[in-house]
Design a protein around this motif. Structure first.
Motif, PDB file in Angstrom:
ATOM      1  N   ARG A 126       0.849  -1.196   0.000  1.00  0.00           N
ATOM      2  CA  ARG A 126       0.000   0.000   0.000  1.00  0.00           C
ATOM      3  C   ARG A 126       0.878   1.236   0.000  1.00  0.00           C
ATOM      4  N   LEU A 127       0.548   2.190  -0.877  1.00  0.00           N
ATOM      5  CA  LEU A 127       1.199   3.498  -0.899  1.00  0.00           C
ATOM      6  C   LEU A 127       0.195   4.559  -0.480  1.00  0.00           C
ATOM      7  N   GLY A 139      -3.592   6.649 -10.167  1.00  0.00           N
ATOM      8  CA  GLY A 139      -4.438   5.584  -9.652  1.00  0.00           C
ATOM      9  C   GLY A 139      -4.771   5.717  -8.179  1.00  0.00           C
ATOM     10  N   PHE A 140      -4.196   6.719  -7.498  1.00  0.00           N
ATOM     11  CA  PHE A 140      -4.496   6.936  -6.087  1.00  0.00           C
ATOM     12  C   PHE A 140      -5.949   7.371  -5.927  1.00  0.00           C
ATOM     13  N   GLY A 182      -4.625   6.931  -1.090  1.00  0.00           N
ATOM     14  CA  GLY A 182      -4.075   5.594  -0.966  1.00  0.00           C
ATOM     15  C   GLY A 182      -4.149   4.855  -2.279  1.00  0.00           C
ATOM     16  N   LEU A 183      -3.227   3.906  -2.423  1.00  0.00           N
ATOM     17  CA  LEU A 183      -3.186   3.062  -3.616  1.00  0.00           C
ATOM     18  C   LEU A 183      -2.665   1.695  -3.200  1.00  0.00           C
ATOM     19  N   LEU A 184      -3.458   0.668  -3.476  1.00  0.00           N
ATOM     20  CA  LEU A 184      -3.049  -0.705  -3.197  1.00  0.00           C
ATOM     21  C   LEU A 184      -2.373  -1.300  -4.416  1.00  0.00           C
ATOM     22  N   ARG A 185      -1.436  -2.198  -4.167  1.00  0.00           N
ATOM     23  CA  ARG A 185      -0.721  -2.854  -5.274  1.00  0.00           C
ATOM     24  C   ARG A 185      -1.716  -3.458  -6.263  1.00  0.00           C
ATOM     25  N   ARG A 186      -2.736  -4.152  -5.762  1.00  0.00           N
ATOM     26  CA  ARG A 186      -3.694  -4.796  -6.682  1.00  0.00           C
ATOM     27  C   ARG A 186      -4.494  -3.771  -7.479  1.00  0.00           C
TER      28      ARG A 186
END
Length: 178
Positions: free
Chosen positions: A124-125, A144-145, A168-172
């Motif tokens: 997660r970023l 994509g955030f 937030g941005l999840l890898r998936r």
């Protein structure tokens, strides 16, 4: 330490020779408008020095990459991320006024996200942007955030309390948005 290459850019770890560019970026009122109030050069130097040690995934300090045009090697800005937890990180970026609005931020942030998710062990970023900084908000959303919230009176800037937009941005999700 990673070097990230995109079609137009090369993003290399910060080195001592980057001090004049880093200082100029940090002293530019337009660049720092939503980041922090004027700081003495010694405080900027401390921030610079903290980003110089060798970095690897999991390091406690920022991966700070200088973003340059591949052809001319002209420095455009800085980008990178820091591990906040074992599998979570926070991204950040600053670009010189003449480099803004040309897609360099988007191109370099995609490279950072790709690296963090594939090589950095990040799940997660996150990113925090001062409310009102629409350009940074758009850049994060194009990457994509998703805006997940807003912190009220998060910090003092420009003589008043400011809110932070939280992203937030999840890898998936990043894989799906690409």
């Amino acid at each position: 330490m990673p070097t990230l290459i995109t079609p137009r850019l090369i993003c290399t770890p910060l080195i001592e020779e980057d001090w004049p560019f880093f200082l100029a970026l940090q002293q530019d009122p337009q660049v720092m408008r939503y980041v922090c109030d004027h700081r003495p050069e010694s405080s900027i130097r401390d921030a610079f020095t903290s980003r110089l040690p060798a970095w690897s995934p999991g390091s406690e300090h920022w991966l700070c990459l200088v973003v340059r045009e591949r052809d001319r090697q002209t420095p455009l800005g800085v980008t990178g991320y820091i591990h906040r937890e074992a599998d979570c990180g926070e991204v950040g970026f600053l670009f010189a006024p003449q480099a803004q609005g040309k897609g360099y931020g988007l191109e370099s942030l995609h490279a950072v996200c790709r690296y963090a998710f594939t090589e950095g062990g990040i799940r997660r970023l996150t990113a925090a942007v001062t409310a009102g900084n629409v350009a940074s908000k758009r850049l994060l959303e194009k990457t994509g955030f998703i805006q997940e919230g807003e912190l009220h009176d998060a910090f003092w800037l420009g003589g008043r309390w400011q809110n932070d937009w939280l992203f937030g941005l999840l890898r998936r999700e990043y894989g799906e948005s690409r």
